[in-house]
Design a protein around this motif. Sequence first.
Motif, PDB file in Angstrom:
ATOM      1  N   PHE A 174      -3.428 -13.436  63.221  1.00 51.85           N
ATOM      2  CA  PHE A 174      -3.232 -13.826  62.075  1.00 51.85           C
ATOM      3  C   PHE A 174      -3.880 -15.275  61.967  1.00 51.85           C
ATOM      4  CE2 PHE A 174       0.537 -14.856  64.792  1.00 51.85           C
ATOM      5  CZ  PHE A 174       0.876 -16.475  64.132  1.00 51.85           C
ATOM      6  N   ASP A 175      -4.106 -15.797  60.875  1.00 48.29           N
ATOM      7  CA  ASP A 175      -4.618 -17.020  60.745  1.00 48.29           C
ATOM      8  C   ASP A 175      -3.224 -18.279  60.460  1.00 48.29           C
ATOM      9  OD1 ASP A 175      -5.805 -19.332  59.865  1.00 48.29           O
ATOM     10  OD2 ASP A 175      -7.188 -18.648  58.307  1.00 48.29           O
ATOM     11  N   PRO A 176      -3.087 -19.005  61.349  1.00 45.30           N
ATOM     12  CA  PRO A 176      -1.813 -19.899  61.233  1.00 45.30           C
ATOM     13  C   PRO A 176      -2.140 -20.675  59.956  1.00 45.30           C
ATOM     14  CG  PRO A 176      -2.620 -20.191  63.408  1.00 45.30           C
ATOM     15  CD  PRO A 176      -3.785 -19.101  62.522  1.00 45.30           C
ATOM     16  N   GLU A 177      -3.300 -21.121  59.458  1.00 50.98           N
ATOM     17  CA  GLU A 177      -3.419 -21.993  58.384  1.00 50.98           C
ATOM     18  C   GLU A 177      -2.920 -21.045  57.329  1.00 50.98           C
ATOM     19  OE1 GLU A 177      -4.162 -25.097  55.992  1.00 50.98           O
ATOM     20  OE2 GLU A 177      -3.877 -25.183  57.856  1.00 50.98           O
ATOM     21  N   PHE A 178      -3.455 -19.907  57.033  1.00 47.65           N
ATOM     22  CA  PHE A 178      -3.339 -18.951  56.046  1.00 47.65           C
ATOM     23  C   PHE A 178      -1.766 -18.854  56.089  1.00 47.65           C
ATOM     24  CE2 PHE A 178      -2.704 -14.895  53.767  1.00 47.65           C
ATOM     25  CZ  PHE A 178      -3.837 -14.919  52.787  1.00 47.65           C
ATOM     26  N   ILE A 179      -1.046 -18.580  56.970  1.00 44.95           N
ATOM     27  CA  ILE A 179       0.366 -18.528  56.784  1.00 44.95           C
ATOM     28  C   ILE A 179       0.980 -19.869  56.577  1.00 44.95           C
ATOM     29  CG2 ILE A 179       2.430 -17.967  58.132  1.00 44.95           C
ATOM     30  CD1 ILE A 179       0.521 -15.638  57.828  1.00 44.95           C
ATOM     31  N   GLN A 180       0.441 -21.050  56.869  1.00 44.29           N
ATOM     32  CA  GLN A 180       1.130 -22.283  56.436  1.00 44.29           C
ATOM     33  C   GLN A 180       0.928 -22.648  55.127  1.00 44.29           C
ATOM     34  OE1 GLN A 180       2.639 -25.201  58.153  1.00 44.29           O
ATOM     35  NE2 GLN A 180       3.141 -25.339  55.972  1.00 44.29           N
ATOM     36  N   ARG A 181      -0.182 -22.055  54.393  1.00 44.30           N
ATOM     37  CA  ARG A 181      -0.327 -22.198  52.923  1.00 44.30           C
ATOM     38  C   ARG A 181       0.615 -21.050  52.017  1.00 44.30           C
ATOM     39  NH1 ARG A 181      -6.442 -21.312  52.027  1.00 44.30           N
ATOM     40  NH2 ARG A 181      -5.755 -21.622  49.661  1.00 44.30           N
ATOM     41  N   ILE A 182       0.905 -20.012  52.490  1.00 45.32           N
ATOM     42  CA  ILE A 182       1.757 -19.320  52.151  1.00 45.32           C
ATOM     43  C   ILE A 182       3.188 -19.903  51.931  1.00 45.32           C
ATOM     44  CG2 ILE A 182       3.436 -17.256  52.597  1.00 45.32           C
ATOM     45  CD1 ILE A 182       0.979 -15.817  53.517  1.00 45.32           C
ATOM     46  N   TYR A 183       3.511 -20.645  53.150  1.00 47.45           N
ATOM     47  CA  TYR A 183       4.786 -21.480  52.949  1.00 47.45           C
ATOM     48  C   TYR A 183       4.776 -22.623  52.103  1.00 47.45           C
ATOM     49  CZ  TYR A 183       8.714 -19.850  56.258  1.00 47.45           C
ATOM     50  OH  TYR A 183       9.737 -19.509  56.652  1.00 47.45           O
ATOM     51  N   ASP A 184       3.462 -23.041  51.857  1.00 47.55           N
ATOM     52  CA  ASP A 184       3.317 -24.145  50.921  1.00 47.55           C
ATOM     53  C   ASP A 184       3.580 -23.717  49.592  1.00 47.55           C
ATOM     54  OD1 ASP A 184       2.466 -25.887  52.909  1.00 47.55           O
ATOM     55  OD2 ASP A 184       0.243 -25.661  52.475  1.00 47.55           O
ATOM     56  N   GLY A 185       3.293 -22.448  49.349  1.00 51.61           N
ATOM     57  CA  GLY A 185       3.737 -21.730  48.103  1.00 51.61           C
ATOM     58  C   GLY A 185       5.262 -21.706  47.810  1.00 51.61           C
ATOM     59  N   VAL A 186       5.945 -21.206  48.811  1.00 51.28           N
ATOM     60  CA  VAL A 186       7.203 -21.076  48.882  1.00 51.28           C
ATOM     61  C   VAL A 186       8.004 -22.388  48.674  1.00 51.28           C
ATOM     62  CG1 VAL A 186       9.121 -20.320  50.073  1.00 51.28           C
ATOM     63  CG2 VAL A 186       7.424 -18.981  50.301  1.00 51.28           C
ATOM     64  N   ASN A 187       7.602 -23.415  49.348  1.00 44.27           N
ATOM     65  CA  ASN A 187       8.262 -24.608  49.314  1.00 44.27           C
ATOM     66  C   ASN A 187       8.224 -25.286  47.967  1.00 44.27           C
ATOM     67  OD1 ASN A 187       8.853 -24.067  51.940  1.00 44.27           O
ATOM     68  ND2 ASN A 187       7.530 -25.799  52.934  1.00 44.27           N
ATOM     69  N   ALA A 188       6.815 -25.233  47.357  1.00 42.98           N
ATOM     70  CA  ALA A 188       6.557 -25.911  46.001  1.00 42.98           C
ATOM     71  C   ALA A 188       7.561 -25.232  45.108  1.00 42.98           C
ATOM     72  CB  ALA A 188       5.232 -25.639  45.515  1.00 42.98           C
ATOM     73  N   LEU A 189       7.793 -24.001  44.853  1.00 43.82           N
ATOM     74  CA  LEU A 189       8.687 -23.413  44.052  1.00 43.82           C
ATOM     75  C   LEU A 189      10.301 -23.435  44.351  1.00 43.82           C
ATOM     76  CD1 LEU A 189       8.967 -21.523  41.624  1.00 43.82           C
ATOM     77  CD2 LEU A 189       9.162 -19.662  43.194  1.00 43.82           C
ATOM     78  N   ALA A 190      10.361 -23.407  45.794  1.00 46.20           N
ATOM     79  CA  ALA A 190      11.758 -24.010  46.077  1.00 46.20           C
ATOM     80  C   ALA A 190      12.206 -25.488  45.394  1.00 46.20           C
ATOM     81  CB  ALA A 190      11.986 -23.967  47.509  1.00 46.20           C
ATOM     82  N   LEU A 191      11.295 -26.370  45.654  1.00 48.18           N
ATOM     83  CA  LEU A 191      11.452 -27.619  45.454  1.00 48.18           C
ATOM     84  C   LEU A 191      11.811 -27.804  43.802  1.00 48.18           C
ATOM     85  CD1 LEU A 191       8.947 -29.625  47.458  1.00 48.18           C
ATOM     86  CD2 LEU A 191      11.364 -29.702  47.722  1.00 48.18           C
ATOM     87  N   ARG A 192      10.968 -27.028  42.957  1.00 46.03           N
ATOM     88  CA  ARG A 192      11.292 -27.133  41.569  1.00 46.03           C
ATOM     89  C   ARG A 192      12.633 -26.438  41.158  1.00 46.03           C
ATOM     90  NH1 ARG A 192       5.889 -25.169  41.070  1.00 46.03           N
ATOM     91  NH2 ARG A 192       6.409 -23.280  40.045  1.00 46.03           N
ATOM     92  N   HIS A 193      13.078 -25.662  41.873  1.00 46.86           N
ATOM     93  CA  HIS A 193      14.606 -25.034  41.418  1.00 46.86           C
ATOM     94  C   HIS A 193      15.400 -25.486  42.390  1.00 46.86           C
ATOM     95  CE1 HIS A 193      12.665 -22.691  38.245  1.00 46.86           C
ATOM     96  NE2 HIS A 193      11.757 -22.267  39.186  1.00 46.86           N
ATOM     97  N   VAL A 197      16.219 -25.358  45.803  1.00 47.18           N
ATOM     98  CA  VAL A 197      16.505 -24.345  46.701  1.00 47.18           C
ATOM     99  C   VAL A 197      16.190 -24.696  48.084  1.00 47.18           C
ATOM    100  CG1 VAL A 197      15.916 -21.856  47.694  1.00 47.18           C
ATOM    101  CG2 VAL A 197      16.023 -22.323  44.998  1.00 47.18           C
ATOM    102  N   ALA A 198      17.143 -24.835  49.126  1.00 44.74           N
ATOM    103  CA  ALA A 198      16.881 -25.052  50.380  1.00 44.74           C
ATOM    104  C   ALA A 198      16.323 -23.973  51.118  1.00 44.74           C
ATOM    105  CB  ALA A 198      18.202 -25.440  50.752  1.00 44.74           C
ATOM    106  N   ILE A 199      15.509 -24.027  52.049  1.00 41.92           N
ATOM    107  CA  ILE A 199      14.829 -23.039  52.944  1.00 41.92           C
ATOM    108  C   ILE A 199      15.565 -23.473  54.248  1.00 41.92           C
ATOM    109  CG2 ILE A 199      12.923 -21.751  53.895  1.00 41.92           C
ATOM    110  CD1 ILE A 199      13.043 -21.512  50.966  1.00 41.92           C
TER     111      ILE A 199
END
Length: 310
Positions: free
Chosen positions: A94-113, A115-117
């Motif tokens: 797997f591509d670690p950078e790709f996975i980090q960017r998935i987490y960036d998407g999770v984190n951005a939405l979590a911050l808006r609402h 939500v703690a991860i």
Amino acid sequence: MNEFELIAKLTRSLPGNSTVVTGAGDDCAVLDLGLSDRYLLLKTDAVVEGVHFVSTAAPEKIGHKALARCLSDIAAMAGRPQAALITLALPKTFDPEFIQRIYDGVNALALRHGVAIVGGETTTNPECILISVSLLGDVPKNKCILRSGAKSGDAIFVTGELGGSIAGKHLDFEPRLPQALWLTDNFAIHSMIDLSDGLANDLRHILKASHVGAELLSKSIPISRAARSQAKAGSPGKTPLLAALGDGEDFELLFTLASKDAVSLLDRWKMQFPDLRLGCIGKITSAPGLKLRDETGVHSLESHGYIHFA
């Protein structure tokens, strides 16, 4: 055996305990852990490469969708999300950078609402990426909305527009959390669900849980521009109406309330959410079954939405 038949088989004899208010069969599990004024909500959901997203999708949008699906279910119970666990199942290469960017998407939405991860799990999955989210929320005891509360004579409402989500909405939709909270603060909502598997499928869940039927007005169902464009492009056998009824992954709110409140709701909604459409699309009936009224009369509606394993 399709998805719903499998769920029925597996949930027939699930163990429970005294904390369970609502278990399998609604958008979230509802637990009473002794708090004086509120219930806890539990939800888990997964997105799978090749099923819920393609490998060429923007990774931030994949992460957004993974969390947003659970947030949409919390909205359907009129709850507030609090904390999430993320499980990643990844191929060995797997591509670690790709996975980090998935987490960036999770984190951005979590911050808006808000939500703690708070953790999760990583494991190997031989062929594709799988992301599973477990979400904890809460809801005041007197405002928890279930699927089972629809009453004969209720008006049926839906937010937004339906169909054609594959054009992009399925990856970047906004969970209707503020709208659900406003609804339950201002009106007596009888039942609610989010539209993940298509209007026809998800309305049937409310009808089954509430032991009622429904009649939809074909001319009132809000059809998206994407659904109309796809039909015009020549999707075989699919009209814009059928797309709105069955495409799925719209993640809008479908709810019912007493018909006497319908006009007031529409007027106040326009002032509160001027950029989000709200439509009355039919009524709950005492006679079982789902029917559609069009210019030729009233017919049984055979259309279904997306069903895994079908």
